[in-house]
Design a protein around this motif. Structure first.
Motif, PDB file in Angstrom:
ATOM      1  N   UNK A 218       0.837  -1.201   0.000  1.00 40.47           N
ATOM      2  CA  UNK A 218       0.000   0.000   0.000  1.00 40.47           C
ATOM      3  C   UNK A 218       0.870   1.247   0.000  1.00 40.47           C
ATOM      4  N   UNK A 219       0.394   2.289  -0.650  1.00 42.13           N
ATOM      5  CA  UNK A 219       1.105   3.560  -0.603  1.00 42.13           C
ATOM      6  C   UNK A 219       1.219   4.006   0.852  1.00 42.13           C
ATOM      7  N   UNK A 220       2.325   4.633   1.172  1.00 42.55           N
ATOM      8  CA  UNK A 220       2.669   5.115   2.518  1.00 42.55           C
ATOM      9  C   UNK A 220       3.002   3.985   3.482  1.00 42.55           C
ATOM     10  N   UNK A 221       3.060   2.759   3.004  1.00 42.98           N
ATOM     11  CA  UNK A 221       3.426   1.625   3.852  1.00 42.98           C
ATOM     12  C   UNK A 221       4.938   1.583   4.091  1.00 42.98           C
ATOM     13  N   UNK A 222       5.709   2.036   3.104  1.00 46.08           N
ATOM     14  CA  UNK A 222       7.162   2.074   3.247  1.00 46.08           C
ATOM     15  C   UNK A 222       7.573   3.474   3.681  1.00 46.08           C
ATOM     16  N   UNK A 223       8.216   3.570   4.814  1.00 42.49           N
ATOM     17  CA  UNK A 223       8.517   4.855   5.438  1.00 42.49           C
ATOM     18  C   UNK A 223       9.372   5.753   4.545  1.00 42.49           C
ATOM     19  N   UNK A 224      10.434   5.244   3.993  1.00 39.49           N
ATOM     20  CA  UNK A 224      11.339   6.076   3.203  1.00 39.49           C
ATOM     21  C   UNK A 224      10.947   6.161   1.724  1.00 39.49           C
TER      22      UNK A 224
END
Length: 120
Positions: A33-39
């Motif tokens: 999901x979008x915004x699931x990976x912090x960087x």
């Protein structure tokens, strides 16, 4: 590292290579999901946004568009030839996405299928 992460027969973390690695990468992209990976907040296919959408031609077309754009953006090792999204004949609350692609390095044609959960 392989996806899903697993331990190999030698007791070490299993790694994937070549065509297997690309197939796993496609699944990672589409299931993230979008915004699931912090960087990397824009990474991912964001298919869960369709979870409570009706299983209609319009929704299936939106899924098709989302898959195509996500793979074009995040997987440079392939060229997407076609994405086909149809209702799952065994589950009225799901759609089956079939992705046909060509490996850039070898020009080999491949397909992968993915079930996308929806609502009726």
């Amino acid at each position: 590292m392989s996806f899903p992460p697993r331990v190999g027969q030698d007791g070490r973390i299993a790694w994937s290579e070549g065509e297997t690695n690309i197939r796993e990468s496609i699944r990672v992209i589409l299931l993230t999901e979008e915004k699931e990976r912090i960087r990397l907040p824009n990474f991912g296919g964001g298919l869960q946004r369709f979870l409570f959408e009706p299983n209609t031609v319009v929704t299936q077309s939106q899924i098709q568009d989302r898959i195509t754009k996500a793979l074009q953006l995040w997987e440079p090792r392939i060229l997407v030839n076609q994405v086909d999204v149809q209702p799952d004949p065994s589950d009225s609350q799901a759609a089956i996405a079939t992705i046909a692609y060509k490996l850039v390095a070898t020009q080999v044609q491949q397909t992968v299928t993915l079930s996308v959960q929806l609502a009726t």
